[in-house]
Design a protein around this motif. Structure first.
Motif, PDB file in Angstrom:
ATOM      1  N   ARG A  91      -8.997 -34.765 -40.200  1.00 23.11           N
ATOM      2  CA  ARG A  91      -8.493 -34.744 -38.576  1.00 23.11           C
ATOM      3  C   ARG A  91      -9.154 -33.537 -37.958  1.00 23.11           C
ATOM      4  NH1 ARG A  91      -8.113 -33.699 -33.886  1.00 23.11           N
ATOM      5  NH2 ARG A  91      -7.535 -34.463 -32.395  1.00 23.11           N
ATOM      6  N   ARG A 150     -15.070 -31.297 -36.273  1.00 18.99           N
ATOM      7  CA  ARG A 150     -16.585 -31.584 -36.037  1.00 18.99           C
ATOM      8  C   ARG A 150     -15.296 -31.738 -34.939  1.00 18.99           C
ATOM      9  NH1 ARG A 150     -19.728 -35.598 -39.485  1.00 18.99           N
ATOM     10  NH2 ARG A 150     -20.384 -34.691 -40.751  1.00 18.99           N
ATOM     11  N   PRO A 151     -15.781 -32.038 -33.345  1.00 14.25           N
ATOM     12  CA  PRO A 151     -15.090 -32.979 -32.641  1.00 14.25           C
ATOM     13  C   PRO A 151     -14.715 -34.276 -32.438  1.00 14.25           C
ATOM     14  CG  PRO A 151     -17.076 -32.121 -31.520  1.00 14.25           C
ATOM     15  CD  PRO A 151     -17.644 -32.301 -33.077  1.00 14.25           C
ATOM     16  N   PHE A 152     -13.250 -34.183 -31.858  1.00 20.91           N
ATOM     17  CA  PHE A 152     -13.032 -35.936 -32.280  1.00 20.91           C
ATOM     18  C   PHE A 152     -11.849 -36.249 -30.776  1.00 20.91           C
ATOM     19  CE2 PHE A 152      -8.573 -38.090 -32.159  1.00 20.91           C
ATOM     20  CZ  PHE A 152      -8.902 -38.746 -33.088  1.00 20.91           C
ATOM     21  N   LYS A 153     -13.012 -37.160 -31.045  1.00 17.01           N
ATOM     22  CA  LYS A 153     -12.503 -38.129 -29.245  1.00 17.01           C
ATOM     23  C   LYS A 153     -11.119 -38.807 -29.951  1.00 17.01           C
ATOM     24  CE  LYS A 153     -15.019 -40.976 -26.490  1.00 17.01           C
ATOM     25  NZ  LYS A 153     -16.068 -41.740 -26.078  1.00 17.01           N
ATOM     26  N   ALA A 154     -10.315 -38.995 -28.748  1.00 15.82           N
ATOM     27  CA  ALA A 154      -9.308 -39.695 -28.602  1.00 15.82           C
ATOM     28  C   ALA A 154      -9.232 -41.488 -27.937  1.00 15.82           C
ATOM     29  CB  ALA A 154      -7.947 -39.230 -28.510  1.00 15.82           C
ATOM     30  N   GLY A 155      -9.103 -42.142 -28.587  1.00 11.83           N
ATOM     31  CA  GLY A 155      -9.331 -43.733 -28.222  1.00 11.83           C
ATOM     32  C   GLY A 155      -8.201 -43.562 -27.434  1.00 11.83           C
ATOM     33  N   SER A 192      -3.409 -41.887 -27.724  1.00  9.65           N
ATOM     34  CA  SER A 192      -3.012 -41.260 -28.918  1.00  9.65           C
ATOM     35  C   SER A 192      -1.665 -40.541 -28.670  1.00  9.65           C
ATOM     36  CB  SER A 192      -4.123 -40.562 -28.303  1.00  9.65           C
ATOM     37  OG  SER A 192      -4.381 -38.698 -28.110  1.00  9.65           O
TER      38      SER A 192
END
Length: 240
Positions: A178, A183-188, A191
């Motif tokens: 993570r 890479r870009p991480f899109k939070a759900g 968070s």
């Protein structure tokens, strides 16, 4: 209790609004276990008395000697049997949860054709709407692992320790990826926000530390019979 904490994850495909429900289920599971586990340890500490050697030398045998001996001292034979009956039921529940978890993981792997007999195992029962074959396959494999107890305490203890080291390895990989994946991480919808990184660091350090600890033998100069073979089993298990 290892394996129970993350059990909700493997039920996510069968849950409604999983993106919200599953994270909160994990948090409440760990939180309640923390509180109840602390309370149980406090109760055991206050009930064990000062003669710890007598507890360790109990004829019941480890690892259950400590709990059984303390119960016998505090409640007598009948009271201990009554309480232990509850413990047996709880352990059965834990086993059921772990079997459910294992079967869902097995089902997911077989869905991708990643395991032998994947085409046979990847089936959902039309009546129960659950992966019955994956459940039976998980139970069969568990019985095979349990049969190692007949090979002696060293063999089965290595499997028990693998519950910790194997899961910690599995947990560490996605946590590290993570933050190190690039890479870009899109939070759900649920968070940790700015707490995510420090919690991840603490978790990774703790899991690495404990994985090493459980691989140490009980004696600093072990022989063949006293060696902790967890490192051998883990070394074979991890690449596979």
């Amino acid at each position: 209790m290892a394996g129970v904490y993350d059990a909700p994850i493997h039920m996510s495909e069968e849950a409604k609004n999983a993106a919200v429900v599953i994270p909160w289920t994990i948090i409440t599971t760990i939180g309640s276990t923390l509180i109840l586990g602390w309370a149980i340890n406090v109760a055991l500490a206050f009930s064990m008395g000062s003669d710890t050697q007598a507890i360790l030398d109990s004829s019941v045998g480890q690892p259950m000697a400590t709990e059984v001996q303390i119960l016998l001292r505090s409640f007598g034979t009948k009271g201990s049997v009554a309480i232990w009956s509850v413990i047996v039921v709880v352990q059965f529940g834990i086993g059921t949860v772990q079997l459910t978890t294992c079967s869902r993981q097995l089902f997911a792997f077989c869905r991708d054709g990643a395991l032998p007999l994947s085409r046979w195992t990847y089936r959902v029962n039309s009546k129960t709407h659950s992966p019955i074959r994956a459940v039976w396959m998980s139970a069969f494999l568990s019985i095979l692992l349990g049969a190692l107890s007949f090979a002696g305490p060293n063999a089965i203890n290595a499997v028990f320790a693998l519950v910790i080291t194997g899961q910690y390895t599995a947990y560490s990989i996605p946590i590290a990826a993570r933050w190190l994946g690039g890479r870009p991480f899109k939070a759900g919808p649920v968070s940790l926000g700015s707490w995510g990184l420090p919690i991840a660091v603490v978790a990774l350090v703790w899991m690495a530390f404990m994985s090493v600890i459980v691989m140490f033998p009980a004696d600093p100069n072990p022989g063949v019979s006293g060696m902790n073979y967890t490192v051998v089993v883990h070394g074979w298990y991890s690449p596979s």
